[in-house]
Design a protein around this motif. Sequence first.
Motif, mmCIF file in Angstrom:
data_model
loop_
_atom_site.group_PDB
_atom_site.id
_atom_site.type_symbol
_atom_site.label_atom_id
_atom_site.label_comp_id
_atom_site.label_asym_id
_atom_site.label_seq_id
_atom_site.Cartn_x
_atom_site.Cartn_y
_atom_site.Cartn_z
ATOM 1 N N UNK A 1 0.801 -1.305 0.177
ATOM 2 C CA UNK A 1 -0.070 0.005 0.017
ATOM 3 C C UNK A 1 0.884 1.290 -0.154
ATOM 4 N N UNK A 2 0.287 2.304 -0.538
ATOM 5 C CA UNK A 2 1.063 3.756 -0.827
ATOM 6 C C UNK A 2 0.456 4.343 0.346
ATOM 7 N N UNK A 3 1.102 4.997 1.299
ATOM 8 C CA UNK A 3 0.635 5.824 2.297
ATOM 9 C C UNK A 3 0.917 7.225 1.830
ATOM 10 N N UNK A 4 0.228 8.244 1.484
ATOM 11 C CA UNK A 4 0.284 9.418 0.860
ATOM 12 C C UNK A 4 -0.067 10.741 1.862
ATOM 13 N N UNK A 5 0.916 11.644 2.202
ATOM 14 C CA UNK A 5 0.527 12.532 3.123
ATOM 15 C C UNK A 5 0.090 13.661 2.372
ATOM 16 N N UNK A 6 -1.100 13.420 1.784
ATOM 17 C CA UNK A 6 -1.985 14.832 1.090
ATOM 18 C C UNK A 6 -3.126 14.041 0.798
ATOM 19 N N UNK A 7 -4.316 14.873 0.550
ATOM 20 C CA UNK A 7 -5.519 14.274 0.220
ATOM 21 C C UNK A 7 -5.914 13.669 -0.968
ATOM 22 N N UNK A 8 -6.779 12.964 -1.155
ATOM 23 C CA UNK A 8 -7.163 12.427 -2.461
ATOM 24 C C UNK A 8 -7.457 13.571 -3.397
ATOM 25 N N UNK A 9 -8.152 14.594 -2.941
ATOM 26 C CA UNK A 9 -8.623 15.701 -4.019
ATOM 27 C C UNK A 9 -7.239 16.399 -4.347
ATOM 28 N N UNK A 10 -6.328 16.435 -3.446
ATOM 29 C CA UNK A 10 -4.982 16.888 -3.933
ATOM 30 C C UNK A 10 -4.151 15.996 -5.065
ATOM 31 N N UNK A 11 -4.738 14.767 -4.937
ATOM 32 C CA UNK A 11 -4.087 13.754 -5.903
ATOM 33 C C UNK A 11 -4.868 13.692 -7.201
ATOM 34 N N UNK A 12 -5.994 14.591 -7.218
ATOM 35 C CA UNK A 12 -6.963 14.797 -8.397
ATOM 36 C C UNK A 12 -7.851 13.856 -8.371
ATOM 37 N N UNK A 13 -8.339 13.041 -7.232
ATOM 38 C CA UNK A 13 -9.461 12.002 -7.349
ATOM 39 C C UNK A 13 -10.574 12.640 -6.779
ATOM 40 N N UNK A 14 -11.671 12.275 -7.467
ATOM 41 C CA UNK A 14 -13.185 12.533 -6.932
ATOM 42 C C UNK A 14 -14.004 11.118 -6.507
ATOM 43 N N UNK A 15 -15.029 11.436 -5.822
ATOM 44 C CA UNK A 15 -15.706 10.430 -5.308
ATOM 45 C C UNK A 15 -15.125 9.859 -3.896
ATOM 46 N N UNK A 16 -15.353 8.737 -3.552
ATOM 47 C CA UNK A 16 -15.050 8.136 -2.474
ATOM 48 C C UNK A 16 -14.369 6.985 -2.323
ATOM 49 N N UNK A 17 -13.684 6.429 -3.447
ATOM 50 C CA UNK A 17 -12.931 5.477 -3.822
ATOM 51 C C UNK A 17 -13.552 3.962 -3.641
#
Length: 225
Positions: free
Chosen positions: A74-90
Amino acid sequence: MTSLLTRPLFHGGAARRAVVASLLALCGAASLSGCGKTISIGDSSPPATSPSPSAASSSPSAGTSAPAAGNSALQVVDSTAQDAGLNGNGGTVVGAAVQEAPPKWVQLSAVTSAPLSAAHLININQAALYRFDDDTAAPSQSACTGACAVKWPPVTVQEGGNVYLAGVNPKQVGAIRRPDGQVQITVGGWPVYRFSGDGKPGDLNGQGLDGKWFAVGPTGEKATQ
């Protein structure tokens, strides 16, 4: 002067506000991606003196042993999903809905709310997340299986998926393989769960139930007043 920044996490008049730790305090001038980490299934965050938990750990109440862990990370990312360009809830669900398949990604956000002033974690659906006193953090093991896991659904994620963070140190995040083979996220070594009795944003109906279930804080601690 506090090192925590407060900003709205969601649009549309949501009552909660995120309590986001200063990225400069965690990473200096490093990029956001430099603050993340890759974890193998079975990784957790027990004290440094504790042995590494087994990826095949099973609940003490489970009748069968856990399947062997795969090599997917798994990749743990210290930023939000929105910052990564993702929408919705996964692919996460709400309330008593059954999580038919693990979500592709999960977001953990530290917030405060009217009923609980201590910082505690929610997911992207604004569902409160909990920890269970019968679990262990070192090694990370879940004692909630069967009917318990229906009432308290574990926070799971696809193998190879991402865990996005807001106000949570990546070093606190890990993952274990449950007896049914699913991958459950841990914080501070503690497995984390939703509560089927929470139906809308802001609900904390599971807080203090049976004297063993509590909202989980950003380092895995019990979030209490």
